[in-house]
Enzyme design. Structure first.
Site, PDB file in Angstrom:
ATOM      1  N   SER A 114      59.080  -7.571  46.680  1.00 40.70           N
ATOM      2  CA  SER A 114      58.553  -6.736  47.767  1.00 40.70           C
ATOM      3  C   SER A 114      57.427  -5.801  47.349  1.00 40.70           C
ATOM      4  O   SER A 114      56.374  -6.256  46.925  1.00 40.70           O
ATOM      5  CB  SER A 114      59.714  -5.972  48.386  1.00 40.70           C
ATOM      6  N   HIS A 115      57.686  -4.500  47.396  1.00 42.90           N
ATOM      7  CA  HIS A 115      56.624  -3.520  47.145  1.00 42.90           C
ATOM      8  C   HIS A 115      56.384  -3.286  45.653  1.00 42.90           C
ATOM      9  O   HIS A 115      55.482  -2.550  45.286  1.00 42.90           O
ATOM     10  CB  HIS A 115      56.996  -2.190  47.811  1.00 42.90           C
ATOM     11  N   ASP A 278      53.393  -4.763  53.125  1.00 38.85           N
ATOM     12  CA  ASP A 278      53.716  -4.786  51.693  1.00 38.85           C
ATOM     13  C   ASP A 278      53.745  -6.196  51.120  1.00 38.85           C
ATOM     14  O   ASP A 278      53.368  -7.161  51.781  1.00 38.85           O
ATOM     15  CB  ASP A 278      55.052  -4.076  51.447  1.00 38.85           C
ATOM     16  N   ASP A 280      55.947  -8.537  50.607  1.00 36.76           N
ATOM     17  CA  ASP A 280      56.596  -9.643  51.314  1.00 36.76           C
ATOM     18  C   ASP A 280      56.511  -9.513  52.835  1.00 36.76           C
ATOM     19  O   ASP A 280      57.182 -10.246  53.560  1.00 36.76           O
ATOM     20  CB  ASP A 280      58.058  -9.767  50.871  1.00 36.76           C
ATOM     21  N   ASP A 282      57.419  -7.215  55.055  1.00 39.90           N
ATOM     22  CA  ASP A 282      58.435  -6.631  55.942  1.00 39.90           C
ATOM     23  C   ASP A 282      58.199  -5.143  56.207  1.00 39.90           C
ATOM     24  O   ASP A 282      58.864  -4.558  57.059  1.00 39.90           O
ATOM     25  CB  ASP A 282      59.859  -6.892  55.429  1.00 39.90           C
ATOM     26  N   ARG A 283      57.256  -4.529  55.501  1.00 42.26           N
ATOM     27  CA  ARG A 283      56.998  -3.105  55.753  1.00 42.26           C
ATOM     28  C   ARG A 283      55.710  -2.927  56.554  1.00 42.26           C
ATOM     29  O   ARG A 283      54.852  -3.808  56.567  1.00 42.26           O
ATOM     30  CB  ARG A 283      56.831  -2.356  54.437  1.00 42.26           C
ATOM     31  N   LYS A 377      63.377  -6.411  58.416  1.00 38.77           N
ATOM     32  CA  LYS A 377      62.309  -5.571  58.943  1.00 38.77           C
ATOM     33  C   LYS A 377      61.039  -6.418  58.993  1.00 38.77           C
ATOM     34  O   LYS A 377      60.942  -7.421  58.293  1.00 38.77           O
ATOM     35  CB  LYS A 377      62.143  -4.316  58.098  1.00 38.77           C
TER      36      LYS A 377
HETATM   37  C1  VG1 Z   1      63.700   0.850  48.965  1.00 35.07           C
HETATM   38  C2  VG1 Z   1      63.676   1.634  50.250  1.00 35.07           C
HETATM   39  C3  VG1 Z   1      64.607   0.995  51.274  1.00 35.07           C
HETATM   40  C4  VG1 Z   1      64.236  -0.473  51.463  1.00 35.07           C
HETATM   41  C5  VG1 Z   1      64.227  -1.175  50.119  1.00 35.07           C
HETATM   42  C6  VG1 Z   1      63.750  -2.603  50.233  1.00 35.07           C
HETATM   43  O1  VG1 Z   1      64.989   0.893  48.403  1.00 35.07           O
HETATM   44  O2  VG1 Z   1      64.030   2.964  50.036  1.00 35.07           O
HETATM   45  O3  VG1 Z   1      64.510   1.710  52.478  1.00 35.07           O
HETATM   46  O4  VG1 Z   1      65.144  -1.106  52.316  1.00 35.07           O
HETATM   47  O5  VG1 Z   1      63.353  -0.497  49.216  1.00 35.07           O
HETATM   48  O6  VG1 Z   1      62.486  -2.654  50.812  1.00 35.07           O
HETATM   49  P1  VG1 Z   1      65.396   1.892  47.204  1.00 35.07           P
HETATM   50  O7  VG1 Z   1      66.794   1.555  46.874  1.00 35.07           O
HETATM   51  O8  VG1 Z   1      64.412   1.641  46.090  1.00 35.07           O
HETATM   52  O9  VG1 Z   1      65.205   3.266  47.745  1.00 35.07           O
HETATM   53  V1  VG1 Z   1      61.466  -3.923  50.452  1.00 35.07           V
HETATM   54  O10 VG1 Z   1      60.211  -3.882  51.479  1.00 35.07           O
HETATM   55  O11 VG1 Z   1      61.083  -3.514  48.864  1.00 35.07           O
HETATM   56  O12 VG1 Z   1      62.377  -5.253  50.409  1.00 35.07           O
HETATM   57 CO    CO Z   2      59.230  -5.564  51.425  1.00 34.88          CO
END
Ligand code: VG1
Ligand code: CO
Length: 544
Positions: A114-115, A278, A280, A282-283, A377
């Site tokens: 993801s991010h 982001d 993938d 979803d953000r 998301k």
């Molecule tokens: C983070 C965010 C959370 C989100 C998760 C996955 O998790 O705070 O809100 O659902 O990333 O997002 P954490 O545990 O690092 O706070 V994604 O777009 O990276 O799949």
């Molecule tokens: Co993501």
């Protein structure tokens, strides 16, 4: 008959899925049999998939293509009948969720961190999604983790690589691999949810939009939907070519990492609307001219205006937000007379609420917004929702948000991240807060009084499953709130997230800068947890 080979293996420590799947450095993932062990453990934890369909794709980051070939062989050897694979190995997370649902697949594997940054030095990730299209619930991820600790063999087939860039059917052993267009089904879904004619009319006028795909997976989706189907001028989607290292950037759509877009949104000549997604897809980040719309505010605005888009013409059954997300949406839900659910961080906790029809719209402060159209998301969906809303209201983003604050009050909000901490110190900080939480009530803080504090625990209202230790909440008498939790997606040491929220009902005081409005609370929050003492840090590494 293709020979199925059973290969002996030994457990590899640390294969525990976090907030959203298993994330590790590429160096770790690419060391065989890392992927084999984890994916075989996924399959070993599931039942009844023989002959069924698996969806497979990823965000295109470094090692995506190699991991796909390994997983195809494992899926074939374990008896899946068919794999729906995004062409070139590409599927955004929401598009994968949609494919699982549309094709009634058994589940899906999404390759993404993801991010998190990509490239040979960056991160890789594997996530399993279940038949409703959503991330596997905790019961499943824990079973997978248990299995990784016992695994002693994996199954694979000796078959040549699949040509993942060629659409159509091929075979991997006995299993059919169907390479599909990653965008088509998703674009069709969006057409049914929003008023494309109306958005087209908006984009034909003087309205200008800029979408930053951050060299991640949404590029092809944005070009097809925003430019080709909705008529935004070509070039409206920038950084639209997915790159294995995201161009060296951090594919996290916030004002820090998408600063190029934020800069372009300043001043009278700026586009009317800016957005980013982001790694993938979803953000989402939403920007008006000179205005960053916090994800918590965005969720509240969308909830308040839901009826203006075709998908929600009949209104919302309920809304849900993750615990650290600001309570702006709670006020909208109260005004609409619908329930508002508070869940732990991570999209997997929304699945049951969406399936049961208890919540229609969900969101997280980390730039995640979505609804019942998929079980993830959805970044571009949020962008289209905003565009549809702007087309209907005919007002600027800034005007819509200010009007929202006047009606409901403003929740000043910020998240302070302390990244790359030594794990022990971060855990001691949390432990100390946990022990003191019950005794904080009545204590003074930042000129106010603590009304209560606890360690957030959640009982799923649908299946009764529980999740504890989801973060420390500290609430002040004036409704301000602090939340402390450790990240479950990082791969370097520990990350402490501090979430700060302050409610401002007075319209005369709603135009301030968040940093200024929250400065006193932030200082007090640092002191309350003794962040400097436990971590050696005086200041956060990222503020969003
Ligand atoms: C983070 C965010 C959370 C989100 C998760 C996955 O998790 O705070 O809100 O659902 O990333 O997002 P954490 O545990 O690092 O706070 V994604 O777009 O990276 O799949
Ligand atoms: Co993501």
């Amino acid at each position: 008959m293709t020979d199925i080979r059973t290969v002996a293996t030994r457990p590899i420590a640390g294969q525990r899925p976090g907030t959203s799947g298993l994330r590790k450095k590429v160096a770790e993932f690419s060391r065989s049999p890392y992927v084999e062990n984890f994916v075989q453990s996924i399959f070993d934890s599931l039942e009844g998939y023989a002959g069924k369909t698996l969806v497979l794709g990823g965000d295109g980051r470094f090692y995506n293509r190699e991991a796909i070939q390994i997983i195809l062989r494992l899926a074939a050897a374990n008896g899946f009948g068919r794999v729906l694979l995004g062409r070139a190995g590409i599927l955004s997370t929401p598009a994968a969720s949609n494919l699982i649902r549309q094709h009634a697949a058994f589940g899906g594997i999404i390759l993404s961190a993801s991010h998190n940054p990509g490239g040979p030095q960056g991160d890789f990730g594997i996530k399993y999604n279940v038949a409703n299209g959503g991330p596997a619930p905790e019961g499943v991820t824990e079973a997978i983790y248990k299995r990784t600790g016992l695994i002693d063999r994996y199954r694979t087939v000796d078959a040549p690589d699949i040509d993942i860039d060629r659409s159509g059917e091929q075979r991997c052993g006995e299993m059919v691999v169907e390479v599909v267009d990653p965008v088509a089904d998703y674009a069709r879904l969006m057409q049914g949810l929003f008023d494309f004619d109306r958005i087209r009319a908006l984009l034909r006028g003087r309205f200008r939009l800029r979408f930053d795909a951050m060299h991640a997976v949404t590029g092809p989706y944005a070009v097809e939907i925003l430019e080709r189907q909705l008529g935004a001028p070509s070039g409206s989607a920038i950084n639209a070519r997915p790159l294995t290292d995201f161009g060296g950037g951090h594919p996290d759509p916030n004002p820090v990492y998408a600063h190029e877009l934020v800069a372009a949104m300043r001043g009278p000549a700026a586009p009317d609307f800016g957005a980013a997604s982001d790694g993938d897809g979803d953000r989402n980040m939403i920007l008006g001219r000179d205005l960053f719309v916090t994800p918590s505010d965005s969720l509240a605005v969308l909830a308040a205006n839901a009826r203006s888009v075709p998908a929600f013409r009949d209104g919302l059954a309920g809304v849900a937000r993750s615990m650290p997300t600001s309570r702006a949406v709670d006020r909208v839900a109260a005004a609409l007379g619908i329930p508002c659910y508070e869940t732990p961080t991570g999209w997997k906790f929304f699945g049951n609420l969406l399936d049961a029809g208890k919540a229609t719209l969900c969101g997280e402060e980390s730039a995640g917004t979505g609804a019942n159209h998929v079980r993830e998301k959805d970044g571009l969906w949020a962008v289209l929702f905003w565009l549809n809303l702007l087309a209907v209201r005919g007002e600027a983003v800034t005007a819509i948000v200010r009007d929202h604050w006047r009606r409901f009050g403003r929740h000043y909000y910020a998240r302070h991240d302390f990244e790359g901490l030594e794990k022990g110190g971060a855990e001691r900080l949390m432990q100390s807060l946990r022990e003191r939480a019950g005794k904080l009530k009545g204590q003074g803080l930042a000129g106010g009084t603590i009304a209560g504090a606890d360690d957030f625990a959640y009982v799923d209202p649908v299946d009764g499953s529980t999740a504890s230790h989801q973060g420390i909440r500290v609430e002040l008498a004036d409704g301000s709130r602090l939340v402390y939790r450790l990240s479950g997606t990082g791969t370097d040491g520990a990350t402490l997230r501090l979430y700060i929220e302050r409610y401002e009902p007075d319209p005369a005081r709603q135009a301030g800068e968040s940093a200024v409005a929250l400065a006193g609370l932030a200082e007090a929050a640092y002191g309350l947890a003794d962040i400097a003492g436990h971590t050696g840090r005086q200041a956060p590494s990222v503020v969003t």
